[in-house]
Write an enzyme that holds these catalytic residues in place. Structure first.
Site, PDB file in Angstrom:
ATOM      1  N   ASP A 240       0.846  -1.193   0.000  1.00 55.15           N
ATOM      2  CA  ASP A 240       0.000   0.000   0.000  1.00 55.15           C
ATOM      3  C   ASP A 240       0.886   1.250   0.000  1.00 55.15           C
ATOM      4  O   ASP A 240       1.896   1.303   0.726  1.00 55.15           O
ATOM      5  CB  ASP A 240      -0.904   0.013   1.232  1.00 55.15           C
ATOM      6  CG  ASP A 240      -1.995   1.061   1.119  1.00 55.15           C
ATOM      7  OD1 ASP A 240      -2.973   0.807   0.401  1.00 55.15           O
ATOM      8  OD2 ASP A 240      -1.845   2.133   1.745  1.00 55.15           O
ATOM      9  N   ASP A 257      -1.243  10.110 -10.597  1.00 57.19           N
ATOM     10  CA  ASP A 257      -1.153   9.025 -11.587  1.00 57.19           C
ATOM     11  C   ASP A 257       0.293   8.757 -11.975  1.00 57.19           C
ATOM     12  O   ASP A 257       0.717   7.595 -12.102  1.00 57.19           O
ATOM     13  CB  ASP A 257      -1.964   9.381 -12.827  1.00 57.19           C
ATOM     14  CG  ASP A 257      -3.470   9.314 -12.584  1.00 57.19           C
ATOM     15  OD1 ASP A 257      -3.878   8.770 -11.536  1.00 57.19           O
ATOM     16  OD2 ASP A 257      -4.232   9.804 -13.454  1.00 57.19           O
ATOM     17  N   GLU A 284      -4.455   2.581  -4.646  1.00 58.02           N
ATOM     18  CA  GLU A 284      -3.019   2.699  -4.396  1.00 58.02           C
ATOM     19  C   GLU A 284      -2.440   1.405  -3.833  1.00 58.02           C
ATOM     20  O   GLU A 284      -1.365   1.391  -3.237  1.00 58.02           O
ATOM     21  CB  GLU A 284      -2.737   3.853  -3.419  1.00 58.02           C
ATOM     22  CG  GLU A 284      -3.268   3.652  -2.012  1.00 58.02           C
ATOM     23  CD  GLU A 284      -4.701   4.125  -1.846  1.00 58.02           C
ATOM     24  OE1 GLU A 284      -5.101   4.341  -0.692  1.00 58.02           O
ATOM     25  OE2 GLU A 284      -5.417   4.291  -2.856  1.00 58.02           O
TER      26      GLU A 284
END
Length: 377
Positions: A240, A257, A284
């Site tokens: 993560d 992005d 994410e």
């Protein structure tokens, strides 16, 4: 269309006629040109069998067999029949010479029929002689030559090979019928390209190009089966990006992005084996599937991934570490004896990785936690 077409043969005691039957071309498929004995007179323009026989027999009268480069002679009527065919068709003798071709066949070579007739196929098509010998061996054995595709000067043809036999069943020559399938092959290539592209999009994340969640779940199931079968461990890393929502809020979604793409590229380089699967599990969150990897090795790979992303030095305005970091949970499947479905095994494995990830976040992020033990770098 049932008129006899004179074809003179040396290896016979009577004139032999090739008869074009009604099924020679039916539904786009060629069938053998049958050769049958006949007592009808021959035209003066063609050498009669008795003339040929007299030249090929010795003084003892014993036949030597047909002369390979002059196995068959044809009248203009045979060429006329060939020219009625809408597709290219040619008659090739056992010696590899063209006996008769129609205009469509000669046009493939950008020539006139007269420029091909009497010449060897090898002179126009490299490697054709070896293929001819192979085809004749198949036909002599009483078998059928399989249809095939051939490419010639940016065109693709479907070739049908049929034997021409005498009344004794001997193969004297073969016909080559060509069907231009260039347009069809081009359409097939376009369809295949589109199919591969849609398959890729269905199994990969559009932003990072990594395998998506569906692909990852399928990979885990496949590797769990293999793990049980081979008694080898399987590790997964649940990864993560720390405080990514805050990062997006401060730098904007376009920059967010770009951040995810950079992380995806770095993680993909960490997973170096072709069997490893590195994917984006959603948002994410990333996932690595590591076949044949035990807990200790999985932990080392996770620590390496953690460091490689830190090395990117992607500035994070609100992170206590000053740059984008990761939290990683590691879980390993190595219980090969317990009976459970693949779906249950996957659920338990991902549950362990998720709990390890939660622990890593609770311990301040920028951390790797391996189920059930914890390690802080």
């Amino acid at each position: 269309m049932n008129d006899a077409l004179p074809i003179r043969l040396v290896a016979s005691s009577t004139p032999v006629l090739a008869t074009k039957n009604d099924n020679l071309v039916h539904g786009g498929k060629a069938t053998p040109l049958h050769v049958a004995a006949s007592t009808q007179p021959v035209t003066p323009s063609a050498m009669t069998l008795s003339d040929r026989a007299a030249r090929s027999e010795g003084s003892s009268g014993q036949r030597e067999g047909w002369i390979e480069d002059r196995t068959l002679l044809f009248d203009a009527s045979l060429k006329a029949v060939y020219d009625t065919f809408p597709m290219p068709i040619g008659l090739i003798g056992r010696d590899g010479r063209y006996i008769v071709v129609n205009t469509a066949y000669a046009a493939i070579h950008e020539l006139e029929p007269a420029q091909l007739i009497g010449n060897r196929v090898e002179n126009f098509v490299p490697g054709a002689l070896a293929q001819l010998r192979q085809d004749l061996a198949v036909l002599d054995a009483g078998l059928r030559v399989a249809d095939r595709e051939i490419a010639w000067k940016e065109r693709v043809f479907h070739e049908l090979i049929q034997p021409v036999k005498n009344s004794d069943g001997q193969v004297l020559a073969l016909t080559s019928t060509l069907v231009d399938i260039t347009s069809r092959k081009q359409a097939e290539r376009v369809l295949e390209k589109n199919h591969r592209r849609w398959q890729f999009h269905a199994s990969h994340d559009h932003l990072t190009g990594l395998p998506n969640r569906r692909h990852i779940d399928e990979a885990i199931d496949q590797q769990l089966r293999r793990s049980v079968q081979d008694a080898t461990p399987l590790s997964v890393l649940m990864i993560d990006v720390d405080m990514f929502k805050d990062y997006n809020d401060h730098v904007g979604h376009l920059q967010g992005d770009q951040c995810l793409r950079a992380i995806a590229k770095q993680l993909r380089q960490v997973m170096r084996r072709s069997s490893d699967v590195m994917g984006r599990y959603g948002g994410e969150e990333f996932m690595a599937v590591l076949p044949g990897t035990g807990a200790a090795h999985g932990l080392r790979i996770a620590l390496n991934a953690l460091q490689e992303v830190r090395n990117l030095q992607l500035k994070h305005p609100t992170s206590p570490y000053g740059c984008v970091t990761l939290s990683i949970g590691v879980a390993t499947f190595d219980d090969f004896t317990r009976k459970a479905s693949v779906a249950q095994q996957r659920s338990e494995l991902l549950g362990q990785a998720d709990r390890a990830l939660y622990t890593a976040k609770a311990q301040g992020r920028n951390t790797v936690c391996a189920h059930p033990s914890t390690h802080r770098p």
